[in-house]
Design a protein around this motif. Structure first.
Motif, PDB file in Angstrom:
ATOM      1  N   PRO A 517      -1.371  -2.906  -0.152  1.00 52.64           N
ATOM      2  CA  PRO A 517      -1.246  -2.103  -1.383  1.00 52.64           C
ATOM      3  C   PRO A 517      -0.044  -2.557  -2.210  1.00 52.64           C
ATOM      4  O   PRO A 517       1.005  -2.914  -1.661  1.00 52.64           O
ATOM      5  N   ASP A 518      -0.202  -2.520  -3.532  1.00 54.57           N
ATOM      6  CA  ASP A 518       0.887  -2.943  -4.409  1.00 54.57           C
ATOM      7  C   ASP A 518       2.139  -2.095  -4.198  1.00 54.57           C
ATOM      8  O   ASP A 518       3.267  -2.594  -4.314  1.00 54.57           O
ATOM      9  N   VAL A 519       1.946  -0.824  -3.884  1.00 58.81           N
ATOM     10  CA  VAL A 519       3.102   0.061  -3.671  1.00 58.81           C
ATOM     11  C   VAL A 519       3.929  -0.429  -2.488  1.00 58.81           C
ATOM     12  O   VAL A 519       5.165  -0.462  -2.535  1.00 58.81           O
ATOM     13  N   ASP A 520       3.260  -0.822  -1.407  1.00 54.97           N
ATOM     14  CA  ASP A 520       3.974  -1.331  -0.244  1.00 54.97           C
ATOM     15  C   ASP A 520       4.612  -2.687  -0.526  1.00 54.97           C
ATOM     16  O   ASP A 520       5.717  -2.979  -0.043  1.00 54.97           O
ATOM     17  N   ALA A 521       3.914  -3.496  -1.313  1.00 56.78           N
ATOM     18  CA  ALA A 521       4.440  -4.833  -1.609  1.00 56.78           C
ATOM     19  C   ALA A 521       5.735  -4.761  -2.402  1.00 56.78           C
ATOM     20  O   ALA A 521       6.646  -5.583  -2.200  1.00 56.78           O
ATOM     21  N   GLU A 522       5.835  -3.790  -3.308  1.00 52.93           N
ATOM     22  CA  GLU A 522       7.031  -3.690  -4.130  1.00 52.93           C
ATOM     23  C   GLU A 522       8.265  -3.298  -3.319  1.00 52.93           C
ATOM     24  O   GLU A 522       9.390  -3.476  -3.768  1.00 52.93           O
ATOM     25  N   LYS A 523       8.074  -2.757  -2.132  1.00 54.19           N
ATOM     26  CA  LYS A 523       9.200  -2.375  -1.284  1.00 54.19           C
ATOM     27  C   LYS A 523       9.755  -3.563  -0.504  1.00 54.19           C
ATOM     28  O   LYS A 523      10.827  -3.455   0.100  1.00 54.19           O
ATOM     29  N   VAL A 524       9.028  -4.689  -0.519  1.00 56.57           N
ATOM     30  CA  VAL A 524       9.422  -5.857   0.273  1.00 56.57           C
ATOM     31  C   VAL A 524      10.494  -6.645  -0.465  1.00 56.57           C
ATOM     32  O   VAL A 524      10.396  -6.871  -1.682  1.00 56.57           O
TER      33      VAL A 524
END
Length: 719
Positions: A517-524
């Motif tokens: 998910p893009d939301v999870d990716a932005e936390k990386v």
């Protein structure tokens, strides 16, 4: 750094009952780089097409007869030459069906081997050391053959090398524990005999290899104690008398390879170029016992640069043609593609890529050795510590643990203590000592992480990857472990620094990235250089889109009505280029696009992607293509980013793998039409370029006038 890529099987083997021999007598490259001739140890010669791994022809001698020398291909006559029963020379063409009906001639003395270079005439080497050109021998097959070797002297190895347009035969022999080398030149004939220096009592060379460089022949030979020596031979000033007294052959220790317990038995070393050597049958310094590896060592800097585990028994045989290693192991003859970039101190230290980036940012600056050696940062990312920092931090370390002590610590200590000790170890160690040690540390960390789910040291693994002393073949479970732990920053580093990631692992990374998910990716947290590139690509407004590389959103039409309709969309076309994935997901997908691969091995794994993932991936590739096609957006120098050709290659791969599914999916119709317009516009561009090709060639052929003066006007008529 050198790299070994995913291998594939050329054919099966039929080793002897006690597994002492692979059943392969020799492999020779044929008329081009895609064909090889394989001679087995008994009765058969087979022609293979390497790219298809298919036999194109096979010839067998009668029962009771035996092939006693590997077949070679004579490119002058397009014929094959082999020897049966030591004295019968057989010559045949590819369309000959029965070998027994082909031309044959019996000579008066036993033949050791037939050698042939591309474009050269085959040379027959007899067991007693005499040499004849094939044509002169066939003119009188029963001519007497002189004995060059002394009594009880036998040939152990031979090869042919072209140096300064002349052919040289190199022969190594053994006599009562002494080893000799003969260097024989053809046309005019001359020979020189050398005596090899003795090694430890009872040790004989396991393998020989020769390469021509710097107007000298360099001979490499490997002993059972792991010592690899180099001797340099001059090709000039050879004596003209045969049987001259043996001269001492100086040698220098090139590598001291690890041997493990005991001594090497079935090992072989082969020079790949001036600075790299392939070794098989020698233990990998970072792996445990009982495993056989194919490794590439850099001889200039004494570093192990690539390694690949080989299943089954190793027979100590190795051939290399056209950047491919042919190696029999177990019951398989495998082909391992490899790459050996030009050797330099910068690349050996793992700093070459940073230096190039710095040069691209400041083209007028001249890189200094200080920049290369000390690894001054060429980008704002957190890279490995510089040499200068390492020197100043030596005093901060309270303990000086050895490699073995750090390995034992990793097995039981908590993450914080391991991180501290590994960091201290890296700051204290010289680069030449890091190559084997980093592999051992990474293997131990990964093994504990797999055995203990509660243990994982991301920062320590990232530190080890940043040394650039690691590759996938050294620590094959690292990338998959990072995926399991959802450590996408470590995945990104591995994709950047590992040149030998298998296609299956590449696809596993792609599937994980595109499904996230893009939301999870932005936390990386990701490498800033690649993030900056995508930020500029996504957020920068475009005033207009133009034609570049054969495509623009407004140029795929030809009639006036279509043109007027497209003109209405022209102003809004750039604003429609919305990235279908989030910023960080796009950064990770870009790393996949830049990873080396073989389409033959990648396609089967791409078929495992779901239709939704394929659609999203194609939409992203379309977005990249349209952005790259805008005149206002040149590809930015100094930023890590995929090239336009890499983008189009991946589009083609996805269509090849999923075309039927996409055709049957209604949602894919518009996307496929857009992709079709890509191809159509590029075909039209090539067609237009073809129309002016003749005129451009005429301009190229025109001779410039010798005296033009300070000012002139010249009219050129193009027809």
């Amino acid at each position: 750094m050198a790299a070994l890529y995913e291998g594939y099987t050329l054919c099966g083997l039929v080793p002897d009952q006690n597994l002492s021999s692979s059943g392969i007598q020799g492999i020779e490259e044929e008329r081009d780089r895609d064909h090889v001739v394989v001679t087995d140890s008994t009765r058969s010669v087979t022609l293979y097409k390497v790219s298809d791994q298919k036999p194109l022809g096979s010839w067998t001698v009668k029962q009771g007869q035996k092939l006693t020398c590997p077949a070679v291909f004579n490119s002058q006559t397009n014929e094959y030459v082999a020897v049966t029963d030591n004295k019968v020379i057989r010559i045949w063409k590819e369309d000959d069906i029965l070998l027994d009906k082909a031309f044959k001639a019996t000579v008066s003395s036993d033949v050791w081997k037939v050698h042939c270079t591309h474009g050269g005439e085959p040379v027959v080497l007899f067991q007693r050391g005499a040499v004849r050109l094939l044509d002169s021998l066939l003119a009188a097959p029963q001519q007497p053959i002189e004995e060059v070797l002394a009594q009880e002297e036998t040939i152990r190895w031979s090869t042919i090398i072209v140096a300064e347009t002349q052919q040289f035969i190199i022969i190594t022999t053994e006599q009562k524990g002494e080893h000799f080398l003969y260097l024989q030149r053809l046309n005019p004939n001359s020979v020189q005999r050398y005596r090899l220096e003795r090694e430890e009592p009872g040790l004989s060379p396991l393998s020989f290899s020769a390469i021509y460089k710097d107007k000298h022949i360099c001979l490499l030979y490997l002993y059972p104690n792991g010592h690899m020596y180099q001797s340099v031979l001059s090709v000039r000033g050879l004596g003209t008398e045969e049987g001259v007294q043996a001269l001492p052959l100086p040698r220098s220790l090139l590598l001291g390879l690890p041997v493990g317990d005991g001594q090497l038995e079935a090992a072989s070393a082969m020079a790949l170029d001036e600075a790299h050597v392939a070794v098989v049958g020698v233990p990998h310094p970072s792996a445990g016992g009982g495993k056989d590896f194919l490794c590439i060592w850099n001889t200039n800097f004494q570093t192990l640069q690539a390694g690949k585990e080989m299943a089954g028994k190793i027979y100590g045989q190795l051939w290399s043609y056209s950047n491919k290693v042919f190696i029999p192991h177990g019951k398989t003859l495998s082909i391992i593609p490899f790459e050996c970039p030009k050797s330099s101190l910068a690349s050996a230290l793992g700093k070459l890529k940073h230096t190039k980036t710095e040069e691209s940012k400041t083209p007028n600056s001249v890189p200094s050795w200080n920049n290369i050696l000390h690894g001054e940062k060429a980008q704002p990312s957190k890279t490995a510590e510089t040499r200068r920092t390492r020197t100043t931090r030596k005093s901060q370390s309270t303990t000086n643990l050895t490699t073995d002590q750090v390995l034992e610590l990793i097995k039981t200590a908590p993450v914080e203590e391991i991180q501290k000790e590994v960091e201290g170890f890296l700051t204290r160690s010289e680069f030449q000592d890091l190559q084997p040690s980093v592999g051992q540390l990474a293997l131990t960390l990964v093994s504990r992480s797999l055995a203990d789910p509660a243990f994982y040291s991301s920062s320590t693994l990232a530190q080890l990857v940043h040394t650039r002393c690691l590759c996938h073949s050294v620590c094959p479970d690292l990338v998959l472990l990072a995926l399991e732990k959802k450590d996408y920053f470590l995945c990104q580093l591995c994709l950047q620094f590992f040149p030998d990631i298998p296609e299956a692992v590449t696809c596993a990374c792609l599937k994980a990235f595109i499904s996230m998910p893009d939301v999870d990716a932005e936390k990386v947290s990701l490498e800033p250089n690649s993030v900056t590139f995508m930020e500029n690509l996504i957020t920068r407004d475009r005033a207009e889109a133009g034609l570049q590389n054969g495509f623009s959103p407004t140029s795929s039409v030809v009639n006036d009505r279509q043109t007027r309709a497209e003109d209405k969309k022209k102003a809004s076309a750039p604003s429609q280029l919305i990235c279908p994935v989030g910023l960080h997901k796009a950064v990770l997908i870009n790393e996949i696009l830049q990873t080396p691969y073989s389409d033959t091995f990648l396609l089967p794994h791409l078929k495992d992607l779901s239709s939704q993932n394929v659609m999203l991936f194609l939409q992203y590739l379309q977005f990249l293509y349209l952005k790259y096609s805008q005149d206002a957006f040149p590809q930015m120098e100094g930023f890590r980013s995929p090239s336009l050709s890499q983008i189009m290659d991946w589009v083609c791969l996805l269509l090849d793998a999923h075309f039927t599914v996409l055709v049957m999916t209604p949602e894919a119709k518009g996307l496929l039409l857009n992709l079709h317009s890509f191809v159509k516009s590029q075909v039209r561009l090539v067609s237009e370029l073809g129309k002016i090709e003749g005129s451009l060639q005429q301009l190229h052929k025109m001779k410039a006038k010798e005296s033009i003066g300070q000012y002139s006007i010249e009219i050129i008529e193009l027809f």
